[in-house]
Design a protein around this motif. Sequence first.
Motif, PDB file in Angstrom:
ATOM      1  N   MET A   1     -11.337 -18.673  -0.017  1.00  0.00           N
ATOM      2  CA  MET A   1     -11.743 -18.869  -1.416  1.00  0.00           C
ATOM      3  C   MET A   1     -11.575 -17.582  -2.224  1.00  0.00           C
ATOM      4  O   MET A   1     -10.985 -17.574  -3.286  1.00  0.00           O
ATOM      5  CB  MET A   1     -13.188 -19.336  -1.477  1.00  0.00           C
ATOM      6  N   LEU A   2     -12.123 -16.469  -1.694  1.00  0.00           N
ATOM      7  CA  LEU A   2     -11.963 -15.163  -2.335  1.00  0.00           C
ATOM      8  C   LEU A   2     -11.618 -14.131  -1.266  1.00  0.00           C
ATOM      9  O   LEU A   2     -12.375 -13.934  -0.313  1.00  0.00           O
ATOM     10  CB  LEU A   2     -13.246 -14.746  -3.062  1.00  0.00           C
ATOM     11  N   ILE A   3     -10.461 -13.503  -1.428  1.00  0.00           N
ATOM     12  CA  ILE A   3     -10.048 -12.447  -0.505  1.00  0.00           C
ATOM     13  C   ILE A   3      -9.887 -11.153  -1.293  1.00  0.00           C
ATOM     14  O   ILE A   3      -9.036 -11.067  -2.196  1.00  0.00           O
ATOM     15  CB  ILE A   3      -8.731 -12.795   0.213  1.00  0.00           C
ATOM     16  N   ILE A   4     -10.703 -10.179  -0.961  1.00  0.00           N
ATOM     17  CA  ILE A   4     -10.592  -8.837  -1.517  1.00  0.00           C
ATOM     18  C   ILE A   4     -10.009  -7.972  -0.402  1.00  0.00           C
ATOM     19  O   ILE A   4     -10.634  -7.813   0.649  1.00  0.00           O
ATOM     20  CB  ILE A   4     -11.960  -8.309  -1.973  1.00  0.00           C
ATOM     21  N   ASP A   5      -8.823  -7.434  -0.630  1.00  0.00           N
ATOM     22  CA  ASP A   5      -8.105  -6.748   0.441  1.00  0.00           C
ATOM     23  C   ASP A   5      -7.776  -5.315   0.038  1.00  0.00           C
ATOM     24  O   ASP A   5      -6.977  -5.074  -0.866  1.00  0.00           O
ATOM     25  CB  ASP A   5      -6.817  -7.519   0.759  1.00  0.00           C
ATOM     26  N   HIS A   6      -8.416  -4.362   0.714  1.00  0.00           N
ATOM     27  CA  HIS A   6      -8.166  -2.926   0.503  1.00  0.00           C
ATOM     28  C   HIS A   6      -8.238  -2.545  -0.980  1.00  0.00           C
ATOM     29  O   HIS A   6      -7.385  -1.811  -1.495  1.00  0.00           O
ATOM     30  CB  HIS A   6      -6.809  -2.533   1.100  1.00  0.00           C
ATOM     31  N   LEU A   7      -9.274  -3.031  -1.650  1.00  0.00           N
ATOM     32  CA  LEU A   7      -9.450  -2.780  -3.084  1.00  0.00           C
ATOM     33  C   LEU A   7      -9.913  -1.347  -3.323  1.00  0.00           C
ATOM     34  O   LEU A   7     -10.877  -0.875  -2.714  1.00  0.00           O
ATOM     35  CB  LEU A   7     -10.479  -3.755  -3.654  1.00  0.00           C
ATOM     36  N   THR A   8      -9.207  -0.666  -4.222  1.00  0.00           N
ATOM     37  CA  THR A   8      -9.587   0.687  -4.628  1.00  0.00           C
ATOM     38  C   THR A   8      -9.538   0.783  -6.150  1.00  0.00           C
ATOM     39  O   THR A   8      -8.558   0.367  -6.778  1.00  0.00           O
ATOM     40  CB  THR A   8      -8.645   1.742  -4.025  1.00  0.00           C
ATOM     41  N   LYS A   9     -10.612   1.310  -6.720  1.00  0.00           N
ATOM     42  CA  LYS A   9     -10.691   1.502  -8.168  1.00  0.00           C
ATOM     43  C   LYS A   9     -11.274   2.877  -8.449  1.00  0.00           C
ATOM     44  O   LYS A   9     -12.344   3.222  -7.951  1.00  0.00           O
ATOM     45  CB  LYS A   9     -11.563   0.417  -8.809  1.00  0.00           C
ATOM     46  N   THR A  10     -10.540   3.664  -9.237  1.00  0.00           N
ATOM     47  CA  THR A  10     -11.010   5.000  -9.578  1.00  0.00           C
ATOM     48  C   THR A  10     -11.268   5.118 -11.075  1.00  0.00           C
ATOM     49  O   THR A  10     -10.612   4.458 -11.886  1.00  0.00           O
ATOM     50  CB  THR A  10      -9.983   6.068  -9.168  1.00  0.00           C
ATOM     51  N   PHE A  11     -12.227   5.960 -11.406  1.00  0.00           N
ATOM     52  CA  PHE A  11     -12.486   6.366 -12.784  1.00  0.00           C
ATOM     53  C   PHE A  11     -12.353   7.888 -12.813  1.00  0.00           C
ATOM     54  O   PHE A  11     -13.241   8.594 -12.343  1.00  0.00           O
ATOM     55  CB  PHE A  11     -13.878   5.936 -13.236  1.00  0.00           C
ATOM     56  N   GLY A  12     -11.226   8.370 -13.329  1.00  0.00           N
ATOM     57  CA  GLY A  12     -10.976   9.799 -13.254  1.00  0.00           C
ATOM     58  C   GLY A  12     -10.767  10.209 -11.807  1.00  0.00           C
ATOM     59  O   GLY A  12      -9.907   9.675 -11.110  1.00  0.00           O
ATOM     60  N   GLU A  13     -11.586  11.154 -11.333  1.00  0.00           N
ATOM     61  CA  GLU A  13     -11.493  11.600  -9.943  1.00  0.00           C
ATOM     62  C   GLU A  13     -12.477  10.872  -9.027  1.00  0.00           C
ATOM     63  O   GLU A  13     -12.485  11.100  -7.819  1.00  0.00           O
ATOM     64  CB  GLU A  13     -11.739  13.110  -9.873  1.00  0.00           C
ATOM     65  N   LYS A  14     -13.307  10.002  -9.604  1.00  0.00           N
ATOM     66  CA  LYS A  14     -14.315   9.302  -8.807  1.00  0.00           C
ATOM     67  C   LYS A  14     -13.792   7.952  -8.326  1.00  0.00           C
ATOM     68  O   LYS A  14     -13.286   7.156  -9.124  1.00  0.00           O
ATOM     69  CB  LYS A  14     -15.591   9.085  -9.636  1.00  0.00           C
ATOM     70  N   LYS A  15     -13.913   7.707  -7.029  1.00  0.00           N
ATOM     71  CA  LYS A  15     -13.571   6.401  -6.470  1.00  0.00           C
ATOM     72  C   LYS A  15     -14.813   5.510  -6.529  1.00  0.00           C
ATOM     73  O   LYS A  15     -15.735   5.669  -5.738  1.00  0.00           O
ATOM     74  CB  LYS A  15     -13.090   6.539  -5.024  1.00  0.00           C
ATOM     75  N   ALA A  16     -14.813   4.589  -7.487  1.00  0.00           N
ATOM     76  CA  ALA A  16     -15.949   3.676  -7.616  1.00  0.00           C
ATOM     77  C   ALA A  16     -15.935   2.634  -6.507  1.00  0.00           C
ATOM     78  O   ALA A  16     -16.982   2.200  -6.029  1.00  0.00           O
ATOM     79  CB  ALA A  16     -15.919   2.994  -8.979  1.00  0.00           C
ATOM     80  N   VAL A  17     -14.737   2.207  -6.110  1.00  0.00           N
ATOM     81  CA  VAL A  17     -14.558   1.289  -4.978  1.00  0.00           C
ATOM     82  C   VAL A  17     -13.469   1.887  -4.108  1.00  0.00           C
ATOM     83  O   VAL A  17     -12.389   2.225  -4.589  1.00  0.00           O
ATOM     84  CB  VAL A  17     -14.155  -0.125  -5.445  1.00  0.00           C
ATOM     85  N   ASP A  18     -13.749   2.007  -2.822  1.00  0.00           N
ATOM     86  CA  ASP A  18     -12.875   2.766  -1.929  1.00  0.00           C
ATOM     87  C   ASP A  18     -12.438   1.915  -0.730  1.00  0.00           C
ATOM     88  O   ASP A  18     -13.179   1.744   0.230  1.00  0.00           O
ATOM     89  CB  ASP A  18     -13.617   4.022  -1.448  1.00  0.00           C
ATOM     90  N   ASP A  19     -11.228   1.330  -0.828  1.00  0.00           N
ATOM     91  CA  ASP A  19     -10.618   0.593   0.278  1.00  0.00           C
ATOM     92  C   ASP A  19     -11.532  -0.524   0.796  1.00  0.00           C
ATOM     93  O   ASP A  19     -11.785  -0.644   1.991  1.00  0.00           O
ATOM     94  CB  ASP A  19     -10.261   1.556   1.413  1.00  0.00           C
ATOM     95  N   LEU A  20     -11.985  -1.355  -0.112  1.00  0.00           N
ATOM     96  CA  LEU A  20     -12.940  -2.420   0.217  1.00  0.00           C
ATOM     97  C   LEU A  20     -12.218  -3.722   0.558  1.00  0.00           C
ATOM     98  O   LEU A  20     -11.350  -4.169  -0.183  1.00  0.00           O
ATOM     99  CB  LEU A  20     -13.885  -2.654  -0.958  1.00  0.00           C
ATOM    100  N   SER A  21     -12.597  -4.330   1.669  1.00  0.00           N
ATOM    101  CA  SER A  21     -12.045  -5.632   2.059  1.00  0.00           C
ATOM    102  C   SER A  21     -13.183  -6.594   2.393  1.00  0.00           C
ATOM    103  O   SER A  21     -14.060  -6.269   3.204  1.00  0.00           O
ATOM    104  CB  SER A  21     -11.124  -5.488   3.277  1.00  0.00           C
ATOM    105  N   LEU A  22     -13.164  -7.767   1.758  1.00  0.00           N
ATOM    106  CA  LEU A  22     -14.153  -8.811   2.011  1.00  0.00           C
ATOM    107  C   LEU A  22     -13.454 -10.161   1.924  1.00  0.00           C
ATOM    108  O   LEU A  22     -12.473 -10.328   1.194  1.00  0.00           O
ATOM    109  CB  LEU A  22     -15.291  -8.767   0.982  1.00  0.00           C
ATOM    110  N   HIS A  23     -13.980 -11.151   2.655  1.00  0.00           N
ATOM    111  CA  HIS A  23     -13.421 -12.501   2.644  1.00  0.00           C
ATOM    112  C   HIS A  23     -14.577 -13.485   2.498  1.00  0.00           C
ATOM    113  O   HIS A  23     -15.416 -13.589   3.391  1.00  0.00           O
ATOM    114  CB  HIS A  23     -12.639 -12.765   3.933  1.00  0.00           C
ATOM    115  N   ILE A  24     -14.632 -14.199   1.351  1.00  0.00           N
ATOM    116  CA  ILE A  24     -15.682 -15.184   1.100  1.00  0.00           C
ATOM    117  C   ILE A  24     -15.065 -16.570   1.272  1.00  0.00           C
ATOM    118  O   ILE A  24     -14.106 -16.941   0.581  1.00  0.00           O
ATOM    119  CB  ILE A  24     -16.275 -15.017  -0.319  1.00  0.00           C
TER     120      ILE A  24
END
Length: 235
Positions: A1-24
Amino acid sequence: MLIIDHLTKTFGEKKAVDDLSLHILPGEIFGFIGHNGAGKSTTLKCAVGILQFDEGSVLINGTSITEDPVKCKRELAYIPDNPDLYDFMSGIKYLNFIGDIFAIPADVRQERIRRYADVFELTEDLAQPISAYSHGMKQKLALISAWLHEPKLILMDEPFVGLDPKASHLLKEMMRAHCDSGGAIFFSTHVLEVAEKLCDKVAIIKQGRLVKAGTMEEVKGDDSLEEVFLELEAE
């Protein structure tokens, strides 16, 4: 239904989400736990296409949120931690606006609005401007709008904040019924007691990184979810 695979999101030099994987999976209520600033809201906003992300992918029922966001958004609903509704509208006009967006037939729309407004005891307030609503009433209206087009996937950020005990109980029943009918729910919460009793699976995030995930029993073992969370926070 929802696959989050190696998600990375940065704001400037800060990694708000760092290589996140989840499967719902379909049928699951999946809780997302973490302290303030851990990356929960950012993850949810990336998953629904509000924020662009730097690396990884998000699939909604097999469709990429970046490649076909409109198709994905037809199949999901998202409630942020502070619903930003159109205060100049009345409650009923807002719900009809949502109904128009998702092309819900008039008769079906009216039945669903009546049903959910009655559940949340909001029927008599639908003619009032949203600007006159309390935070709890706005939260109820946002919940009705999320369920209105019967999405397969519902994502919510702190959905219980501002709800009275009765409304919270009704929401938990709606969440369970939605997943029992084949839908899926991914939501963040600070109310660990609710998560422990309600969720099929849970993930704990710290400083943008996943630290533990699995079924509720796998994550907490013989301890409470609160004890596990505090222990992981202290490490």
